[in-house]
Design a protein around this motif. Sequence first.
Motif, PDB file in Angstrom:
ATOM      1  N   LEU A   1      72.283  21.479  10.550  1.00  0.00           N
ATOM      2  CA  LEU A   1      71.829  22.847  10.338  1.00  0.00           C
ATOM      3  C   LEU A   1      70.558  23.092  11.142  1.00  0.00           C
ATOM      4  O   LEU A   1      69.669  22.233  11.190  1.00  0.00           O
ATOM      5  CB  LEU A   1      71.539  23.106   8.855  1.00  0.00           C
ATOM      6  N   ASN A   2      70.486  24.253  11.755  1.00  0.00           N
ATOM      7  CA  ASN A   2      69.293  24.657  12.492  1.00  0.00           C
ATOM      8  C   ASN A   2      68.424  25.511  11.571  1.00  0.00           C
ATOM      9  O   ASN A   2      68.758  26.655  11.277  1.00  0.00           O
ATOM     10  CB  ASN A   2      69.686  25.430  13.754  1.00  0.00           C
TER      11      ASN A   2
ATOM     12  N   GLN B   1      76.799  26.930   8.581  1.00  0.00           N
ATOM     13  CA  GLN B   1      75.529  27.335   9.165  1.00  0.00           C
ATOM     14  C   GLN B   1      74.571  27.734   8.052  1.00  0.00           C
ATOM     15  O   GLN B   1      74.980  27.967   6.910  1.00  0.00           O
ATOM     16  CB  GLN B   1      75.722  28.500  10.148  1.00  0.00           C
TER      17      GLN B   1
ATOM     18  N   GLN C   1      82.645  28.157  13.650  1.00  0.00           N
ATOM     19  CA  GLN C   1      81.725  27.183  14.235  1.00  0.00           C
ATOM     20  C   GLN C   1      81.220  26.171  13.218  1.00  0.00           C
ATOM     21  O   GLN C   1      80.338  25.375  13.510  1.00  0.00           O
ATOM     22  CB  GLN C   1      80.541  27.913  14.867  1.00  0.00           C
TER      23      GLN C   1
ATOM     24  N   TRP D   1      71.876  30.399   6.619  1.00  0.00           N
ATOM     25  CA  TRP D   1      71.350  31.765   6.657  1.00  0.00           C
ATOM     26  C   TRP D   1      69.957  31.728   6.044  1.00  0.00           C
ATOM     27  O   TRP D   1      69.760  31.285   4.918  1.00  0.00           O
ATOM     28  CB  TRP D   1      72.271  32.691   5.866  1.00  0.00           C
TER      29      TRP D   1
ATOM     30  N   ASN E   1      80.042  28.939   5.371  1.00  0.00           N
ATOM     31  CA  ASN E   1      80.991  28.714   6.470  1.00  0.00           C
ATOM     32  C   ASN E   1      81.706  30.034   6.739  1.00  0.00           C
ATOM     33  O   ASN E   1      82.828  30.269   6.303  1.00  0.00           O
ATOM     34  CB  ASN E   1      81.977  27.607   6.082  1.00  0.00           C
TER      35      ASN E   1
END
Length: 733
Positions: A574-575, A598, A595, A600, A591
């Motif tokens: 995770l970024n 992720q 991709q 949020w 999800n």
Amino acid sequence: MNPFQKNESKETLFSPVSTEEVPPRPPSLPKKPPPKICGSNYPLSIAFIVVNEFCERFSYYGMKAVLTLYFLYFLHWNADTSTSVYHAFSSLCYFTPILGATIADSWLGRFKTIVYLSLVYVLGHVIKSLGALPILGGQMVHTVLSLIGLSLIALGTGGIKPCVAAFGGDQFEEKHAEERSRYFSVFYLAINAGSLISTFITPMLRGDVQCFGEDCYALAFGVPGLLMVIALVVFLMGSKIYRKPPPEGNIATQVVKCIRFAISNRFKNRSGDLPKQQHWLDWAAEKYPKQLIMDVKALTRILFLYIPLPMFWALLDQQGSRWTLQATRMNGNLGSFVLQPDQMQVLNPFLVLIFIPLFDLVIYRLISKCGIKFSSLRKMAVGMILACLAFAVAAVVEIKINEMAPPQPGPQEIFLQVLNLADDEVKVTVLGDENNSLLVESIKSFQKMPRYSKLHLKTKSQDFHFNLKYHNLSVYTKHSVEERNWYSLIIRESGKSISSMMVKDAENKPQTSHKAGTTAVRFVNTLHKEVNISLGADISLSVGEDYGVSAYRTVQRGEYPAMRCQTKDKDFSLNLGLLDFGAAYLFVIANRTNQGPQAWKMEDIPANKMSVAWQLPQYALVTAGEVMFSVTGLEFSYSQAPSSMKSVLQAAWLLTVAVGNIIVLVVAQFGGLVQWAEFILFSCLLLVVCLIFSIMGYYYVPLKPEDIQGPADKQIPHTQGNMINLETKKTRL
């Protein structure tokens, strides 16, 4: 006066410890001269003493730099208690030199006093470091170990303070007075070097190293403890080459006895049968020599001027407590370098080394060329005014920080934010007369709310009823809340309908709950499997499946581009982006694309916006005040007191520092003021004290050197007596 001139202020630091006549000593066999450094007149033994002082000052100031944050974040004391205990410790460190000087001069001698009390010092560091280990007992154990360790450290550092510098002076022969004077300059640099380096390094050991998933206070205390061990070992290495003069008696004891006898004798002879004395101390002439009485008279004139001085130290010593706490609410990002809140204290020794030559070689000379008589007492008064201005600036900074901080809910109020994690917009209505118009517009899927909404309660706790409109459905839900808290209403899918849950955020507000130099994160997991997230080497957490919500975890400020996550059957990253100072973030793991999962990102609490660089003006002002007040004050005192009273004067100077710290303790514990108002209070109190000191100084008639030097000064040879402290708060010489 020029503090760098080779005048009596350094020539008389070492003074006779007795006013009695020195008996002639029997002739003795010539001793072998002590080894010198590279053929010079400097004894080799001073190298061990200077290194010892550097390590000891590193040990003391390094430990003290992180002490306030240790109280606040490790022992979980509030800001007022942390400040009070910090200043109680500082005060004890300036009371114990009297004990150390008495032991050295009357019983053990300086060498043994340094060795024995250094062992106590090391033991205190060991206990203090053990008290910072999270795995060693609970909070009560940590508190007890910390207080015992700090008490031993105060006894050790205060006890050896009056001995080390004087013991270095003992190593020189009388014919090498010039070399001895230069030695004290090197000794002074060792003090400041130890302080400067340790104040910069130990906060890095605390914040940049993780121990047991938390800030590494055990390492931040352990390294200074190791330096104290090195200091003791180095000092013992020179044992065979030291000159070790025997105890000579303590002049402070004679002064106290003389004053006590004069007072008691005066009250015994109130009948008027005896003629009146010119001075109340003359009543001691029956028992004590005339020269001692004259010296005590000169001493009491200066001690009277010392009465207002503690208030200055009350302001100066808050750099390590209140100002450090202020820095925790500011942004330490300076571009190429990120500064820890407790590292701001490094500005004081750094600016001192700049300001002393600047004032001495530039400012004072310019004032003199303008024809202005800038006496020592005037310099001290200006130093007080600069400290007043520093705290006024600190109050302005505090007010600006408060303006940028998020508002706090009051009585019968809560703050609420709505997180719509459904796949379409939802209209939320709070049922009730007072709050039904707060959430007017529909909330889109994964919409970032700009701020919390304030809801009013009728009692301290009550049930709120919500109407959720989703597609053609209307869902009613009820949640209980309590006043003065923050909540998140999380809306989620439940088959073809929606449901909601209320999450309490109260334990994570306000900003001051975050650890220094850190940020807080929490996660909501919308996946159908539990997720394990690794936030660092020692920081990990698990988030339950199907909208599980984690607790907040604190992490260091920085970029987090790829945080490793794991479920039962797959790994992903995770970024999280930039996590800034003082902020609190909510990450929803979802999800929603092809991709993969992720994050949020939402900001529960905004980051600290005010840069810590705004503290620079207050540090510059208070350090300039310290240079003008402290350096000048000691020099003036030495120039006005007989040489036999120098050690007593040092003791009184240190006692003003101790009393100043007690003033802070009392105000912090019983004042009950908001922080900016407390800063204003201290500024105003010092301004009043400055006015009183100026009036006292106006009527003070300075003595000339020929008036101070009595027959005893001329007859008694110059010996190395006891100096209570070469450095008072690093630079007070």
